[in-house]
Design a protein around this motif. Structure first.
Motif, PDB file in Angstrom:
ATOM      1  N   TRP A  10       0.822  -1.218   0.000  1.00 56.53           N
ATOM      2  CA  TRP A  10       0.000   0.000   0.000  1.00 56.53           C
ATOM      3  C   TRP A  10       0.854   1.266   0.000  1.00 56.53           C
ATOM      4  O   TRP A  10       0.330   2.364  -0.125  1.00 56.53           O
ATOM      5  N   LYS A  11       2.148   1.120   0.232  1.00 58.12           N
ATOM      6  CA  LYS A  11       3.069   2.275   0.293  1.00 58.12           C
ATOM      7  C   LYS A  11       2.532   3.325   1.274  1.00 58.12           C
ATOM      8  O   LYS A  11       1.944   2.974   2.286  1.00 58.12           O
ATOM      9  N   LEU A  12       2.695   4.607   0.949  1.00 54.85           N
ATOM     10  CA  LEU A  12       2.248   5.660   1.871  1.00 54.85           C
ATOM     11  C   LEU A  12       0.813   6.055   1.533  1.00 54.85           C
ATOM     12  O   LEU A  12       0.543   7.177   1.090  1.00 54.85           O
ATOM     13  N   TYR A 166      11.336 -10.005  -7.853  1.00 54.01           N
ATOM     14  CA  TYR A 166      12.067  -9.319  -8.927  1.00 54.01           C
ATOM     15  C   TYR A 166      11.194  -8.176  -9.422  1.00 54.01           C
ATOM     16  O   TYR A 166      10.108  -8.399  -9.974  1.00 54.01           O
ATOM     17  N   GLU A 167      11.674  -6.966  -9.184  1.00 50.75           N
ATOM     18  CA  GLU A 167      10.918  -5.780  -9.571  1.00 50.75           C
ATOM     19  C   GLU A 167      11.818  -4.845 -10.377  1.00 50.75           C
ATOM     20  O   GLU A 167      12.566  -4.044  -9.794  1.00 50.75           O
ATOM     21  N   PRO A 168      11.767  -4.941 -11.712  1.00 52.00           N
ATOM     22  CA  PRO A 168      12.559  -3.999 -12.498  1.00 52.00           C
ATOM     23  C   PRO A 168      12.101  -2.574 -12.181  1.00 52.00           C
ATOM     24  O   PRO A 168      10.903  -2.277 -12.232  1.00 52.00           O
ATOM     25  N   ILE A 172       8.079  -0.138 -12.154  1.00 51.85           N
ATOM     26  CA  ILE A 172       7.316   0.127 -10.925  1.00 51.85           C
ATOM     27  C   ILE A 172       6.566   1.440 -11.035  1.00 51.85           C
ATOM     28  O   ILE A 172       7.171   2.506 -11.201  1.00 51.85           O
ATOM     29  N   GLY A 173       5.254   1.353 -10.982  1.00 49.01           N
ATOM     30  CA  GLY A 173       4.413   2.549 -11.005  1.00 49.01           C
ATOM     31  C   GLY A 173       4.429   3.294 -12.319  1.00 49.01           C
ATOM     32  O   GLY A 173       3.963   4.433 -12.409  1.00 49.01           O
ATOM     33  N   THR A 174       4.957   2.681 -13.363  1.00 51.90           N
ATOM     34  CA  THR A 174       5.097   3.381 -14.646  1.00 51.90           C
ATOM     35  C   THR A 174       4.050   2.935 -15.669  1.00 51.90           C
ATOM     36  O   THR A 174       3.918   3.562 -16.716  1.00 51.90           O
TER      37      THR A 174
HETATM   38  C1  PEP Z   1       5.769  -1.978  -6.114  1.00 51.81           C
HETATM   39  O1  PEP Z   1       5.776  -0.880  -5.605  1.00 51.81           O
HETATM   40  O2  PEP Z   1       6.344  -2.922  -5.558  1.00 51.81           O
HETATM   41  C2  PEP Z   1       5.091  -2.143  -7.388  1.00 51.81           C
HETATM   42  C3  PEP Z   1       5.279  -3.241  -8.054  1.00 51.81           C
HETATM   43  O3  PEP Z   1       4.301  -1.107  -7.796  1.00 51.81           O
HETATM   44  P1  PEP Z   1       3.337  -1.086  -9.093  1.00 51.81           P
HETATM   45  O4  PEP Z   1       2.542  -2.354  -9.062  1.00 51.81           O
HETATM   46  O5  PEP Z   1       2.476   0.132  -8.882  1.00 51.81           O
HETATM   47  O6  PEP Z   1       4.207  -0.982 -10.281  1.00 51.81           O
END
Ligand code: PEP
Length: 250
Positions: A10-12, A166-168, A172-174
Protein backbone atom coordinates in the motif's frame (compact mmCIF):
# COMPACT_ATOMS: atom_id res chain seq x y z
CA UNK A 1 4.46 -27.39 -6.39
CA UNK A 2 5.00 -23.86 -5.14
CA UNK A 3 1.98 -22.08 -3.71
CA UNK A 4 1.20 -18.76 -5.38
CA UNK A 5 1.93 -15.69 -3.27
CA UNK A 6 0.40 -12.28 -4.00
CA UNK A 7 1.21 -9.30 -1.81
CA UNK A 8 -0.18 -5.78 -1.97
CA UNK A 9 2.16 -2.94 -1.06
CA UNK A 10 0.00 0.00 0.00
CA UNK A 11 3.07 2.27 0.29
CA UNK A 12 2.25 5.66 1.87
CA UNK A 13 -1.51 5.31 1.40
CA UNK A 14 -4.50 4.63 3.68
CA UNK A 15 -4.43 5.70 7.32
CA UNK A 16 -6.03 3.50 10.02
CA UNK A 17 -9.69 4.34 9.31
CA UNK A 18 -9.37 4.25 5.52
CA UNK A 19 -7.23 1.11 5.70
CA UNK A 20 -9.75 -0.72 7.88
CA UNK A 21 -12.62 0.29 5.58
CA UNK A 22 -10.67 -0.83 2.52
CA UNK A 23 -9.75 -4.14 4.19
CA UNK A 24 -13.45 -4.84 4.80
CA UNK A 25 -14.16 -4.43 1.08
CA UNK A 26 -11.17 -6.63 0.25
CA UNK A 27 -12.43 -9.40 2.52
CA UNK A 28 -15.78 -9.34 0.71
CA UNK A 29 -14.00 -9.64 -2.65
CA UNK A 30 -11.81 -12.51 -1.52
CA UNK A 31 -13.99 -14.73 0.60
CA UNK A 32 -13.98 -17.76 -1.74
CA UNK A 33 -11.35 -20.49 -1.23
CA UNK A 34 -8.27 -19.68 -3.31
CA UNK A 35 -5.01 -21.64 -3.12
CA UNK A 36 -2.79 -18.61 -2.70
CA UNK A 37 -1.01 -16.74 0.09
CA UNK A 38 -2.67 -13.31 0.07
CA UNK A 39 -0.90 -10.52 1.92
CA UNK A 40 -1.46 -6.79 2.37
CA UNK A 41 1.26 -4.44 3.59
CA UNK A 42 -0.21 -1.21 4.99
CA UNK A 43 1.78 1.68 6.49
CA UNK A 44 2.95 0.90 10.07
CA UNK A 45 0.28 3.04 11.75
CA UNK A 46 -2.51 1.29 9.83
CA UNK A 47 -1.48 -2.30 10.57
CA UNK A 48 -3.34 -2.73 13.88
CA UNK A 49 -6.63 -1.38 12.52
CA UNK A 50 -6.40 -3.66 9.48
CA UNK A 51 -5.39 -6.61 11.64
CA UNK A 52 -8.73 -6.43 13.49
CA UNK A 53 -10.64 -6.55 10.20
CA UNK A 54 -8.58 -9.43 8.78
CA UNK A 55 -8.65 -11.58 11.92
CA UNK A 56 -11.01 -14.25 10.63
CA UNK A 57 -10.12 -13.83 6.95
CA UNK A 58 -7.51 -15.61 4.87
CA UNK A 59 -5.67 -12.39 4.08
CA UNK A 60 -2.42 -11.99 6.01
CA UNK A 61 -0.51 -8.91 7.09
CA UNK A 62 2.92 -7.61 6.25
CA UNK A 63 4.94 -4.46 6.92
CA UNK A 64 6.86 -2.42 4.38
CA UNK A 65 10.17 -2.55 6.24
CA UNK A 66 11.82 -3.40 9.58
CA UNK A 67 15.03 -2.42 11.33
CA UNK A 68 17.78 -4.84 12.31
CA UNK A 69 17.94 -3.78 15.96
CA UNK A 70 15.39 -4.88 18.53
CA UNK A 71 15.49 -1.70 20.65
CA UNK A 72 17.54 1.42 21.28
CA UNK A 73 18.34 4.85 19.92
CA UNK A 74 17.13 4.36 16.34
CA UNK A 75 14.68 7.19 15.73
CA UNK A 76 12.00 6.36 13.19
CA UNK A 77 12.70 2.64 13.04
CA UNK A 78 10.49 -0.34 13.92
CA UNK A 79 11.78 -3.67 15.27
CA UNK A 80 10.87 -7.08 13.81
CA UNK A 81 9.38 -8.32 17.12
CA UNK A 82 7.11 -5.25 17.25
CA UNK A 83 5.65 -6.26 13.90
CA UNK A 84 4.94 -9.75 15.16
CA UNK A 85 3.09 -8.41 18.19
CA UNK A 86 0.69 -6.40 15.99
CA UNK A 87 -0.17 -9.35 13.78
CA UNK A 88 2.36 -9.22 10.93
CA UNK A 89 3.81 -12.42 9.58
CA UNK A 90 5.39 -10.86 6.50
CA UNK A 91 7.75 -7.96 5.81
CA UNK A 92 8.96 -6.34 2.58
CA UNK A 93 12.70 -5.57 2.59
CA UNK A 94 14.84 -3.65 0.11
CA UNK A 95 12.01 -2.21 -1.96
CA UNK A 96 13.49 -0.07 -4.75
CA UNK A 97 11.85 3.03 -3.26
CA UNK A 98 13.73 2.36 -0.01
CA UNK A 99 16.92 1.88 -1.99
CA UNK A 100 16.49 4.87 -4.31
CA UNK A 101 14.79 7.45 -2.09
CA UNK A 102 16.16 6.52 1.35
CA UNK A 103 19.64 5.28 0.55
CA UNK A 104 19.21 1.66 1.63
CA UNK A 105 22.00 -0.66 0.55
CA UNK A 106 22.28 -4.41 0.03
CA UNK A 107 24.33 -4.58 3.23
CA UNK A 108 21.53 -2.91 5.19
CA UNK A 109 18.94 -5.15 3.55
CA UNK A 110 21.03 -8.13 4.62
CA UNK A 111 21.11 -6.95 8.25
CA UNK A 112 17.34 -6.41 8.19
CA UNK A 113 16.83 -9.83 6.61
CA UNK A 114 18.91 -11.65 9.23
CA UNK A 115 17.07 -9.87 12.06
CA UNK A 116 13.62 -10.53 10.57
CA UNK A 117 14.39 -14.21 10.01
CA UNK A 118 15.69 -14.59 13.57
CA UNK A 119 12.50 -12.97 14.86
CA UNK A 120 10.36 -15.42 12.87
CA UNK A 121 9.02 -13.10 10.18
CA UNK A 122 8.73 -14.19 6.55
CA UNK A 123 10.59 -11.59 4.49
CA UNK A 124 9.97 -10.57 0.88
CA UNK A 125 13.30 -9.27 -0.46
CA UNK A 126 13.12 -7.00 -3.51
CA UNK A 127 15.72 -6.80 -6.25
CA UNK A 128 15.72 -5.24 -9.71
CA UNK A 129 17.63 -3.14 -12.21
CA UNK A 130 17.06 0.42 -13.41
CA UNK A 131 16.36 1.19 -17.06
CA UNK A 132 19.91 2.51 -17.56
CA UNK A 133 21.29 -0.73 -16.14
CA UNK A 134 19.06 -2.82 -18.42
CA UNK A 135 19.97 -0.72 -21.46
CA UNK A 136 23.63 -1.11 -20.50
CA UNK A 137 23.30 -4.91 -20.56
CA UNK A 138 23.86 -5.17 -16.82
CA UNK A 139 20.71 -7.01 -15.65
CA UNK A 140 22.53 -10.18 -14.60
CA UNK A 141 25.34 -8.35 -12.80
CA UNK A 142 22.93 -6.04 -10.92
CA UNK A 143 20.26 -8.56 -9.96
CA UNK A 144 22.59 -11.40 -8.98
CA UNK A 145 24.83 -8.96 -7.11
CA UNK A 146 21.84 -7.70 -5.12
CA UNK A 147 20.83 -11.27 -4.35
CA UNK A 148 24.30 -12.38 -3.28
CA UNK A 149 24.79 -9.41 -0.96
CA UNK A 150 21.23 -9.20 0.39
CA UNK A 151 21.00 -12.92 1.19
CA UNK A 152 24.57 -13.31 2.48
CA UNK A 153 24.91 -15.59 5.50
CA UNK A 154 21.43 -17.07 5.54
CA UNK A 155 20.99 -20.83 5.77
CA UNK A 156 19.03 -22.97 3.30
CA UNK A 157 16.33 -23.30 5.94
CA UNK A 158 16.11 -19.52 6.27
CA UNK A 159 16.07 -19.22 2.48
CA UNK A 160 12.91 -21.32 2.45
CA UNK A 161 11.22 -18.75 4.69
CA UNK A 162 12.28 -15.98 2.31
CA UNK A 163 10.46 -14.86 -0.84
CA UNK A 164 12.28 -12.91 -3.54
CA UNK A 165 10.53 -10.23 -5.58
CA UNK A 166 12.07 -9.32 -8.93
CA UNK A 167 10.92 -5.78 -9.57
CA UNK A 168 12.56 -4.00 -12.50
CA UNK A 169 12.70 -0.38 -11.32
CA UNK A 170 11.58 0.87 -14.74
CA UNK A 171 8.32 -1.08 -14.39
CA UNK A 172 7.32 0.13 -10.93
CA UNK A 173 4.41 2.55 -11.01
CA UNK A 174 5.10 3.38 -14.65
CA UNK A 175 2.43 1.29 -16.35
CA UNK A 176 5.29 -0.32 -18.27
CA UNK A 177 5.39 -4.03 -17.48
CA UNK A 178 8.21 -6.42 -18.28
CA UNK A 179 6.99 -8.86 -20.92
CA UNK A 180 6.33 -12.34 -19.53
CA UNK A 181 9.42 -13.53 -21.45
CA UNK A 182 11.61 -10.75 -20.03
CA UNK A 183 10.38 -11.45 -16.50
CA UNK A 184 10.75 -15.22 -16.86
CA UNK A 185 14.31 -14.87 -18.16
CA UNK A 186 15.37 -13.02 -15.00
CA UNK A 187 13.37 -15.29 -12.68
CA UNK A 188 15.03 -18.37 -14.20
CA UNK A 189 18.43 -16.74 -13.74
CA UNK A 190 17.58 -15.96 -10.09
CA UNK A 191 16.49 -19.54 -9.41
CA UNK A 192 19.70 -20.82 -10.93
CA UNK A 193 21.71 -18.59 -8.59
CA UNK A 194 19.63 -19.76 -5.62
CA UNK A 195 20.42 -23.35 -6.62
CA UNK A 196 24.14 -22.57 -6.66
CA UNK A 197 23.90 -20.92 -3.25
CA UNK A 198 21.38 -23.05 -1.36
CA UNK A 199 21.12 -26.25 -3.39
CA UNK A 200 18.71 -27.34 -6.10
CA UNK A 201 16.04 -28.68 -3.75
CA UNK A 202 15.82 -25.45 -1.76
CA UNK A 203 15.87 -23.31 -4.92
CA UNK A 204 12.98 -25.30 -6.38
CA UNK A 205 10.89 -24.65 -3.27
CA UNK A 206 11.64 -20.93 -2.93
CA UNK A 207 8.99 -18.58 -4.21
CA UNK A 208 9.79 -15.77 -6.63
CA UNK A 209 7.40 -12.90 -7.24
CA UNK A 210 7.32 -10.49 -10.14
CA UNK A 211 6.51 -6.84 -9.41
CA UNK A 212 6.08 -3.85 -11.71
CA UNK A 213 2.73 -2.62 -13.03
CA UNK A 214 0.95 -5.96 -12.56
CA UNK A 215 -2.73 -5.48 -13.45
CA UNK A 216 -5.70 -7.85 -13.82
CA UNK A 217 -5.14 -8.05 -17.57
CA UNK A 218 -1.46 -9.10 -17.45
CA UNK A 219 -1.32 -11.08 -14.18
CA UNK A 220 -2.36 -14.50 -15.52
CA UNK A 221 0.29 -14.55 -18.25
CA UNK A 222 3.03 -13.36 -15.88
CA UNK A 223 2.07 -15.79 -13.10
CA UNK A 224 1.82 -18.58 -15.68
CA UNK A 225 5.58 -18.47 -16.34
CA UNK A 226 7.53 -21.43 -15.01
CA UNK A 227 9.59 -19.50 -12.47
CA UNK A 228 7.08 -16.81 -11.46
CA UNK A 229 5.14 -17.77 -8.36
CA UNK A 230 3.04 -14.67 -7.83
CA UNK A 231 3.36 -10.92 -7.61
CA UNK A 232 4.17 -7.91 -5.49
CA UNK A 233 1.52 -5.37 -6.37
CA UNK A 234 1.67 -1.60 -5.83
CA UNK A 235 -0.93 0.61 -7.51
CA UNK A 236 -3.43 -2.14 -8.33
CA UNK A 237 -3.47 -3.31 -4.70
CA UNK A 238 -5.31 -0.09 -3.78
CA UNK A 239 -8.31 -1.11 -5.87
CA UNK A 240 -10.12 -4.03 -4.21
CA UNK A 241 -11.60 -5.37 -7.42
CA UNK A 242 -8.26 -5.25 -9.25
CA UNK A 243 -6.32 -6.82 -6.38
CA UNK A 244 -8.89 -9.62 -6.08
CA UNK A 245 -8.72 -10.23 -9.84
CA UNK A 246 -4.92 -10.42 -9.66
CA UNK A 247 -5.12 -12.91 -6.78
CA UNK A 248 -7.54 -15.06 -8.78
CA UNK A 249 -5.16 -14.95 -11.76
CA UNK A 250 -2.67 -16.95 -9.69
C1 PEP B 1 5.77 -1.98 -6.11
O1 PEP B 1 5.78 -0.88 -5.60
O2 PEP B 1 6.34 -2.92 -5.56
C2 PEP B 1 5.09 -2.14 -7.39
C3 PEP B 1 5.28 -3.24 -8.05
O3 PEP B 1 4.30 -1.11 -7.80
P1 PEP B 1 3.34 -1.09 -9.09
O4 PEP B 1 2.54 -2.35 -9.06
O5 PEP B 1 2.48 0.13 -8.88
O6 PEP B 1 4.21 -0.98 -10.28
Amino acid sequence: MRKTIVAGNWKLNLGPDEGAAFAEILVQHLDEPIDCDIIVCPPYVTISAVSKVLQSSRIELGAQNAHWEEAGAFTGEVAPSMLLTIGCRWVILGHSERRQLFGETDEGVNKRLLACLSAGLSPIVCVGETLAERDGGRVQEIVLGQIDRSLAGITAEQALATTLAYEPVWAIGTGRTATPAQAEEVHAMIRQRLAQTFGEETAQQMRLQYGGSVKPDNAAELFGQENIDGGLIGGASLDAESFAAIVRAG
